[in-house]
Design a protein around this motif. Structure first.
Motif, PDB file in Angstrom:
ATOM      1  N   GLU A 171     -10.568  -6.711  -2.407  1.00  0.00           N
ATOM      2  CA  GLU A 171     -10.204  -7.214  -1.202  1.00  0.00           C
ATOM      3  C   GLU A 171      -8.932  -6.661  -0.686  1.00  0.00           C
ATOM      4  O   GLU A 171      -8.932  -5.927   0.242  1.00  0.00           O
ATOM      5  N   ALA A 172      -8.161  -6.354  -1.832  1.00  0.00           N
ATOM      6  CA  ALA A 172      -6.780  -5.626  -1.475  1.00  0.00           C
ATOM      7  C   ALA A 172      -7.083  -4.101  -1.312  1.00  0.00           C
ATOM      8  O   ALA A 172      -6.429  -3.615  -0.086  1.00  0.00           O
ATOM      9  N   VAL A 173      -7.836  -3.628  -1.877  1.00  0.00           N
ATOM     10  CA  VAL A 173      -8.447  -2.274  -1.428  1.00  0.00           C
ATOM     11  C   VAL A 173      -8.968  -2.151  -0.165  1.00  0.00           C
ATOM     12  O   VAL A 173      -8.661  -1.317   0.518  1.00  0.00           O
ATOM     13  N   ASP A 174      -9.942  -3.086   0.135  1.00  0.00           N
ATOM     14  CA  ASP A 174     -10.394  -3.045   1.421  1.00  0.00           C
ATOM     15  C   ASP A 174      -9.386  -3.120   2.786  1.00  0.00           C
ATOM     16  O   ASP A 174      -9.396  -2.455   3.612  1.00  0.00           O
ATOM     17  N   HIS A 175      -8.553  -3.998   2.322  1.00  0.00           N
ATOM     18  CA  HIS A 175      -7.275  -4.060   3.410  1.00  0.00           C
ATOM     19  C   HIS A 175      -6.766  -2.802   3.607  1.00  0.00           C
ATOM     20  O   HIS A 175      -6.326  -2.540   4.335  1.00  0.00           O
ATOM     21  N   ALA A 176      -6.386  -2.084   2.395  1.00  0.00           N
ATOM     22  CA  ALA A 176      -5.692  -0.951   2.331  1.00  0.00           C
ATOM     23  C   ALA A 176      -6.306   0.049   3.152  1.00  0.00           C
ATOM     24  O   ALA A 176      -5.656   0.848   4.072  1.00  0.00           O
ATOM     25  N   ARG A 177      -7.716   0.281   2.897  1.00  0.00           N
ATOM     26  CA  ARG A 177      -8.554   1.254   3.551  1.00  0.00           C
ATOM     27  C   ARG A 177      -8.573   0.972   5.050  1.00  0.00           C
ATOM     28  O   ARG A 177      -8.658   1.789   5.757  1.00  0.00           O
ATOM     29  N   ALA A 178      -8.814  -0.270   5.358  1.00  0.00           N
ATOM     30  CA  ALA A 178      -8.787  -0.601   6.706  1.00  0.00           C
ATOM     31  C   ALA A 178      -7.760  -0.149   7.510  1.00  0.00           C
ATOM     32  O   ALA A 178      -7.585   0.114   8.756  1.00  0.00           O
ATOM     33  N   ALA A 179      -6.637  -0.396   6.761  1.00  0.00           N
ATOM     34  CA  ALA A 179      -5.117   0.037   7.329  1.00  0.00           C
ATOM     35  C   ALA A 179      -4.851   1.324   7.058  1.00  0.00           C
ATOM     36  O   ALA A 179      -3.727   1.872   7.816  1.00  0.00           O
ATOM     37  N   ASN A 180      -5.728   2.213   6.604  1.00  0.00           N
ATOM     38  CA  ASN A 180      -5.592   3.627   6.478  1.00  0.00           C
ATOM     39  C   ASN A 180      -4.498   3.962   5.466  1.00  0.00           C
ATOM     40  O   ASN A 180      -3.651   4.960   5.857  1.00  0.00           O
ATOM     41  N   LEU A 181      -4.337   3.254   4.470  1.00  0.00           N
ATOM     42  CA  LEU A 181      -3.144   3.254   3.566  1.00  0.00           C
ATOM     43  C   LEU A 181      -3.484   4.130   2.502  1.00  0.00           C
ATOM     44  O   LEU A 181      -4.567   3.953   1.747  1.00  0.00           O
ATOM     45  N   PRO A 182      -2.638   5.044   2.056  1.00  0.00           N
ATOM     46  CA  PRO A 182      -3.179   5.809   0.698  1.00  0.00           C
ATOM     47  C   PRO A 182      -2.861   4.874  -0.251  1.00  0.00           C
ATOM     48  O   PRO A 182      -1.596   4.115  -0.222  1.00  0.00           O
ATOM     49  N   ILE A 183      -3.458   4.973  -1.460  1.00  0.00           N
ATOM     50  CA  ILE A 183      -3.223   4.114  -2.522  1.00  0.00           C
ATOM     51  C   ILE A 183      -2.738   4.845  -3.693  1.00  0.00           C
ATOM     52  O   ILE A 183      -3.496   5.669  -4.248  1.00  0.00           O
ATOM     53  N   VAL A 184      -1.604   4.159  -4.310  1.00  0.00           N
ATOM     54  CA  VAL A 184      -1.221   4.536  -5.662  1.00  0.00           C
ATOM     55  C   VAL A 184      -1.439   3.466  -6.671  1.00  0.00           C
ATOM     56  O   VAL A 184      -0.993   2.447  -6.314  1.00  0.00           O
ATOM     57  N   VAL A 185      -2.216   3.739  -7.677  1.00  0.00           N
ATOM     58  CA  VAL A 185      -2.625   2.577  -8.338  1.00  0.00           C
ATOM     59  C   VAL A 185      -1.556   2.172  -9.678  1.00  0.00           C
ATOM     60  O   VAL A 185      -1.257   3.546 -10.473  1.00  0.00           O
ATOM     61  N   ALA A 186      -1.104   1.399  -9.864  1.00  0.00           N
ATOM     62  CA  ALA A 186      -0.255   0.845 -11.173  1.00  0.00           C
ATOM     63  C   ALA A 186      -0.959  -0.142 -12.132  1.00  0.00           C
ATOM     64  O   ALA A 186      -1.061  -1.266 -12.055  1.00  0.00           O
ATOM     65  N   VAL A 187      -1.455   0.709 -13.127  1.00  0.00           N
ATOM     66  CA  VAL A 187      -2.139  -0.111 -14.608  1.00  0.00           C
ATOM     67  C   VAL A 187      -0.986  -0.757 -15.068  1.00  0.00           C
ATOM     68  O   VAL A 187      -0.334  -0.065 -15.889  1.00  0.00           O
ATOM     69  N   ASN A 188      -0.722  -1.941 -14.965  1.00  0.00           N
ATOM     70  CA  ASN A 188       0.407  -2.791 -15.447  1.00  0.00           C
ATOM     71  C   ASN A 188       0.046  -3.343 -16.911  1.00  0.00           C
ATOM     72  O   ASN A 188      -1.116  -3.601 -17.103  1.00  0.00           O
ATOM     73  N   LYS A 189       0.716  -3.744 -17.553  1.00  0.00           N
ATOM     74  CA  LYS A 189       0.881  -4.497 -18.599  1.00  0.00           C
ATOM     75  C   LYS A 189      -0.063  -3.837 -19.843  1.00  0.00           C
ATOM     76  O   LYS A 189      -0.661  -4.193 -20.785  1.00  0.00           O
TER      77      LYS A 189
END
Length: 618
Positions: free
Chosen positions: A210-228
């Protein structure tokens, strides 16, 4: 009018009626040539255009007369005629768009590129619940936010600023729990870059998607933080494989998504993550003009018992100062006090800066755009215009039950029935709310404007008028004043004492708003047994109806040896020489079709059409 009367009127400054009409009908327009382009707005006459272009108006009138168009020097020119004149004289043209100052969806001020400076990027932290978003922000800010939150879940959008390697960044923490999907969507709309936090021991989850969908809808470039990544059971490779499955292929796998392996708890990989975020932000070339009136977005808003209506604002452009006048949504405010993230008062807030502002006339809506104005008068006028537009919009969107039963929706998108529900007890209100929320009809939205206990008050009627809602009561009545006001305002009030009857009526109303669904229906078939030629009608097919009926003006498919060879429409259907509406089974008829296709003997004619299908059997 006598000569003496005319002389008297002339002395008093009297203007003849014809002259008045000519004066008041004169269009208000303006235009000028800028860099070889004629830029204009409003209505332009032949005379006005000629003067601006340095032409003789009589020559323009003569030119159009020779083309068969009658104009005079006072004729108002439309855009096509202005374009024609400009092109003939080698001048480019452009109509200046008149921007409505109350429309915040459009930029009213165009900044000179020389006034723009680099602004801090707004970073939106997104991801599934308990994947470590707030802990990551804690690490970046060296704060202890997460420990102060109930259940470790972020319950408001927080906004923070931090300096990283000499550059400021603004961080928005969006909630990850599924109950806060709408808040997360608002956060995405006001960000520049998204950090998607994914736990290495959990992987991609529904809210991650869902978060990815929201970011794409807002045309935001995504940087992934693989945590833990330091936890037992962590599997970063598995996470990256799942990311690739949602079109976020990591760079090390040949994709274009930056993925950083981190531990928010220990701080491992945080510097690398921030380096990558800053690099992505630099590519966006984010700029703003700090020396102009501010505009931006509402991050959060609430009614404080001590301080009144207040909102957390994120300035996107310009600088917000103490004493500025704001319009936010339909709310008005003079900025008397601003507070930063540490609770300290500040006098100004520049681009990408979050601040809390007090003193709004009403609580704004999170996600609303705000804009600053130079004078109190201008801000109040704009707020008033926006309130009126909102009122008109609400009135046009809802549909009262009194007309809903028989009305078919003709517009695209969802139809809306707005309801105000009043009942005898709060428990009953909750039961009604649950029952109504369970009603579902495709393409129809049932919106509960208010659901509460108590008799119908004047305030309920006022709200119903503003939102174009119907009022539903259960075991309660309207006060005498409310009933009188409802009658005056033509607001519908329906009374019920059985829940089933209430839900049944609402369901009928919702079904009455459904768009019709059309399905194909085959009416019948016929066999071509003869071909006749007519000088007027062309080829006429003599057909024997084998089953069903053939209908005039319907569509037909023609089959030859069971293969579809043509689709067309019946243009005529006759029995002997008489026009008929339909030919029934075991009868003969003559027909022609719209296309020039040559029908042959033994062809099969299939007659069909599109008919409305009633849904759910009603």
């Amino acid at each position: 009018m006598s000569k003496q009367s005319r002389m008297k009127k002339k002395k008093e400054g009297y203007v003849p009626r014809a002259a008045q009409e000519q004066h008041f009908s004169k269009p208000k327009g303006s235009g000028e040539i800028k860099n070889g382009i004629f830029v204009y707005e409003g209505d332009i006459t032949v005379d006005q255009l000629a003067k601006k272009l340095g032409l003789n108006p009589s020559e323009i009138v003569k030119s159009f007369f020779l083309k068969g168009k009658l104009l005079n020097i006072n004729s108002v020119l439309d855009d096509e005629l202005i374009a024609e004149i400009c092109i003939e004289h080698g001048i480019d043209f452009q109509r200046k768009e008149i921007v409505d100052p109350s429309d915040f969806s459009k930029e009213n001020i165009q900044d000179d590129p020389s006034t723009l400076v680099e602004r801090p990027p707004v970073i939106v932290v997104m991801g599934h619940v308990d994947h470590g978003k707030t802990t990551l922000i804690d690490r970046i800010r060296h704060s202890r936010v997460a420990e102060g939150e109930a259940g470790g879940i972020t319950q408001e959008i927080g906004a923070y600023q931090k300096e990283v390697k000499g550059k400021k960044i603004t961080i928005l923490d969006t909630p990850g729990h599924e109950a806060f999907t709408a808040m997360r969507a608002r956060g995405a709309k006001i960000g520049d870059v998204a950090i998607l936090v994914v736990a290495a021991d959990d992987g991609v989850m529904p809210q991650t998607k869902e978060a990815v969908d929201h970011a794409r809808a807002a045309n935001l470039p995504i940087v992934v933080a693989v945590n833990k990544c330091d936890k037992p059971g962590a599997n970063a490779e598995k996470v990256m494989s799942e990311l690739a499955g949602i079109n976020l292929t990591p760079e090390e796998w040949g994709g274009d998504t930056v993925c950083c392996k981190i531990s928010a708890k220990s701080g491992k990989g945080i510097d690398e993550l921030l380096d990558n975020v800053l690099t992505v932000a630099e590519l966006l070339e984010l700029k703003a003009n700090p020396n102009r009136l501010a505009e931006g977005s509402v991050i959060d808003a609430q009614m404080d018992k001590r301080e009144g209506a207040k909102a957390t604002l994120l300035v996107r452009n310009g600088t917000l100062h103490i004493g500025d006048f704001l319009v936010v949504g339909n709310a008005y405010c003079k900025v008397r006090r601003m507070i930063n993230e540490y609770g300290k008062p500040v006098k100004e807030a520049g681009p990408s800066t979050p601040v809390a502002v007090l003193g709004f006339s009403e609580v704004p809506t999170a996600g609303d755009i705000f804009r600053a104005f130079s004078t109190d008068k201008e801000a109040r006028e704009i707020a008033s215009q926006r309130q009126q537009k909102a009122l008109n919009k609400n009135r046009s969107q809802g549909i009262s039950l009194d007309t809903a039963f028989a009305q078919m929706n003709k517009d695209e998108g969802e139809s809306t029935i707005n309801l105000i529900v009043k009942s005898d007890t709060q428990g009953t209100s909750e039961a009604l709310k649950d029952a109504l929320n369970k009603l579902s009809v495709p393409s129809v939205n049932l919106k509960l404007i208010r659901c509460a206990s108590g008799e119908v008050s004047e305030g309920d009627v006022v709200l119903a008028e503003a939102s174009h809602a119907s009022i539903i009561t259960f075991n309660v009545h309207a006060s005498a004043l409310a009933s009188a006001l409802a009658k005056e305002k033509n607001i519908e009030i329906r009374h019920y004492d059985v829940i089933y009857h209430l839900t049944e009526d609402i369901t009928k109303a919702m079904k009455g708003l459904l768009k019709p669904i059309f399905v194909e229906k085959v009416y019948g078939h016929g066999e071509v047994r003869a071909i006749f030629k007519s000088s007027k009608a062309g080829l006429i097919a003599g057909v024997y109806v084998t089953d069903g009926v053939l209908k005039s003006n319907s569509q037909v498919r023609i089959f030859r040896k069971e293969e579809l060879v043509e689709t067309s429409k019946l243009t005529s259907l006759k029995h002997v020489k008489d026009d008929i509406k339909e030919a029934k089974t075991k009868t003969e008829c003559g027909l022609t079709i719209a296309s020039n296709f040559k029908i042959e003997e033994e062809d099969t004619i299939e007659c069909f059409g599109m008919e409305e299908e009633r849904q759910d059997g009603w």
